[in-house]
Design a protein around this motif. Structure first.
Motif, PDB file in Angstrom:
ATOM      1  N   ALA A  11       0.830  -1.099  -0.064  1.00  0.00           N
ATOM      2  CA  ALA A  11       0.037   0.098   0.029  1.00  0.00           C
ATOM      3  C   ALA A  11       0.809   1.117   0.067  1.00  0.00           C
ATOM      4  O   ALA A  11       1.907   1.375   0.592  1.00  0.00           O
ATOM      5  CB  ALA A  11      -0.938   0.021   1.225  1.00  0.00           C
ATOM      6  N   ILE A  12       0.499   2.091  -0.817  1.00  0.00           N
ATOM      7  CA  ILE A  12       1.153   3.394  -0.774  1.00  0.00           C
ATOM      8  C   ILE A  12       0.136   4.608  -0.548  1.00  0.00           C
ATOM      9  O   ILE A  12      -0.964   4.629  -0.784  1.00  0.00           O
ATOM     10  CB  ILE A  12       1.877   3.835  -2.086  1.00  0.00           C
ATOM     11  CG1 ILE A  12       3.116   2.653  -2.670  1.00  0.00           C
ATOM     12  CG2 ILE A  12       2.356   5.145  -2.179  1.00  0.00           C
ATOM     13  CD1 ILE A  12       3.397   2.758  -3.848  1.00  0.00           C
ATOM     14  N   ALA A  13       0.477   5.677   0.406  1.00  0.00           N
ATOM     15  CA  ALA A  13      -0.484   6.529   0.789  1.00  0.00           C
ATOM     16  C   ALA A  13       0.327   7.937   1.266  1.00  0.00           C
ATOM     17  O   ALA A  13       1.684   7.788   1.480  1.00  0.00           O
ATOM     18  CB  ALA A  13      -0.883   6.087   2.194  1.00  0.00           C
ATOM     19  N   THR A  14      -0.160   9.091   0.881  1.00  0.00           N
ATOM     20  CA  THR A  14       0.339  10.235   1.161  1.00  0.00           C
ATOM     21  C   THR A  14      -0.233  10.804   2.399  1.00  0.00           C
ATOM     22  O   THR A  14      -1.553  10.638   2.769  1.00  0.00           O
ATOM     23  CB  THR A  14       0.315  11.178  -0.038  1.00  0.00           C
ATOM     24  OG1 THR A  14      -1.183  11.438  -0.149  1.00  0.00           O
ATOM     25  CG2 THR A  14       1.125  10.721  -1.038  1.00  0.00           C
ATOM     26  N   GLY A  15       0.576  11.437   3.242  1.00  0.00           N
ATOM     27  CA  GLY A  15      -0.301  12.223   4.258  1.00  0.00           C
ATOM     28  C   GLY A  15       0.123  13.684   4.514  1.00  0.00           C
ATOM     29  O   GLY A  15       0.415  14.324   3.281  1.00  0.00           O
ATOM     30  N   LEU A  16       0.333  14.236   5.597  1.00  0.00           N
ATOM     31  CA  LEU A  16       0.545  15.629   5.703  1.00  0.00           C
ATOM     32  C   LEU A  16       1.993  15.915   5.383  1.00  0.00           C
ATOM     33  O   LEU A  16       2.807  15.732   6.582  1.00  0.00           O
ATOM     34  CB  LEU A  16       0.108  16.205   7.061  1.00  0.00           C
ATOM     35  CG  LEU A  16      -1.456  16.001   7.269  1.00  0.00           C
ATOM     36  CD1 LEU A  16      -1.483  16.567   8.890  1.00  0.00           C
ATOM     37  CD2 LEU A  16      -1.993  17.338   6.345  1.00  0.00           C
ATOM     38  N   GLY A  17       2.652  16.064   4.274  1.00  0.00           N
ATOM     39  CA  GLY A  17       3.891  16.286   3.944  1.00  0.00           C
ATOM     40  C   GLY A  17       4.698  15.127   3.806  1.00  0.00           C
ATOM     41  O   GLY A  17       5.940  15.003   3.778  1.00  0.00           O
ATOM     42  N   ASP A  18       4.265  13.900   3.784  1.00  0.00           N
ATOM     43  CA  ASP A  18       5.081  12.750   3.734  1.00  0.00           C
ATOM     44  C   ASP A  18       4.302  11.787   2.920  1.00  0.00           C
ATOM     45  O   ASP A  18       3.096  11.827   2.295  1.00  0.00           O
ATOM     46  CB  ASP A  18       5.307  12.087   4.947  1.00  0.00           C
ATOM     47  CG  ASP A  18       4.286  11.515   5.741  1.00  0.00           C
ATOM     48  OD1 ASP A  18       3.134  11.378   5.248  1.00  0.00           O
ATOM     49  OD2 ASP A  18       4.564  11.236   7.036  1.00  0.00           O
ATOM     50  N   VAL A  19       4.956  10.426   2.569  1.00  0.00           N
ATOM     51  CA  VAL A  19       4.402   9.574   1.706  1.00  0.00           C
ATOM     52  C   VAL A  19       4.850   7.976   2.417  1.00  0.00           C
ATOM     53  O   VAL A  19       6.016   7.918   2.841  1.00  0.00           O
ATOM     54  CB  VAL A  19       5.088   9.378   0.069  1.00  0.00           C
ATOM     55  CG1 VAL A  19       6.515   9.410  -0.074  1.00  0.00           C
ATOM     56  CG2 VAL A  19       4.496   8.219  -0.502  1.00  0.00           C
ATOM     57  N   ARG A  20       4.037   7.316   2.427  1.00  0.00           N
ATOM     58  CA  ARG A  20       4.331   5.879   3.141  1.00  0.00           C
ATOM     59  C   ARG A  20       4.164   4.918   2.284  1.00  0.00           C
ATOM     60  O   ARG A  20       2.917   4.717   1.513  1.00  0.00           O
ATOM     61  CB  ARG A  20       3.394   5.895   4.397  1.00  0.00           C
ATOM     62  CG  ARG A  20       3.545   4.853   5.275  1.00  0.00           C
ATOM     63  CD  ARG A  20       2.491   4.895   6.340  1.00  0.00           C
ATOM     64  NE  ARG A  20       1.119   4.725   5.876  1.00  0.00           N
ATOM     65  CZ  ARG A  20      -0.039   5.388   6.262  1.00  0.00           C
ATOM     66  NH1 ARG A  20       0.310   6.536   6.981  1.00  0.00           N
ATOM     67  NH2 ARG A  20      -1.108   4.838   5.739  1.00  0.00           N
ATOM     68  N   LEU A  21       5.085   3.967   2.510  1.00  0.00           N
ATOM     69  CA  LEU A  21       4.948   2.684   1.613  1.00  0.00           C
ATOM     70  C   LEU A  21       4.705   1.487   2.733  1.00  0.00           C
ATOM     71  O   LEU A  21       5.817   1.271   3.471  1.00  0.00           O
ATOM     72  CB  LEU A  21       6.258   2.495   0.731  1.00  0.00           C
ATOM     73  CG  LEU A  21       6.508   1.024   0.225  1.00  0.00           C
ATOM     74  CD1 LEU A  21       5.402   0.661  -0.661  1.00  0.00           C
ATOM     75  CD2 LEU A  21       7.841   0.945  -0.308  1.00  0.00           C
TER      76      LEU A  21
END
Length: 79
Positions: A11-21
């Motif tokens: 899963a890949i997601a973006t948040g407040l100023g970051d991206v998460r894998l």
């Protein structure tokens, strides 16, 4: 490959100023702290080092039947 998983979730997601894998599997698991200390391979060490260079972080949780690896990187580093 080493953990002999049958199923894998990415899963890949973006948040407040970051991206998460997030990568999760149902393999045999391993001791993340032991892998960091032993450095028998370079995989975890290099992932952690490369993320740190751009202000990111690597989180690993593992037990038999479930290993989750999360890489978080600031979006500005990816521009």
């Amino acid at each position: 490959r080493h953990g002999r998983p049958r199923d894998l979730r990415i899963a890949i997601a973006t948040g407040l100023g970051d991206v998460r894998l997030d990568v999760e599997d149902d393999g045999v698991g391993f001791d993340p702290a032991g892998a960091d200390r032993a450095r028998t391979g370079m995989g975890v060490f290099l992932m952690r080092e490369r993320l740190a260079l751009i202000g990111g972080r690597l989180e690993i949780a593992s037990r038999p039947g479930r290993t989750t690896v999360r890489a978080v990187a600031p979006l500005h580093a990816l521009e």
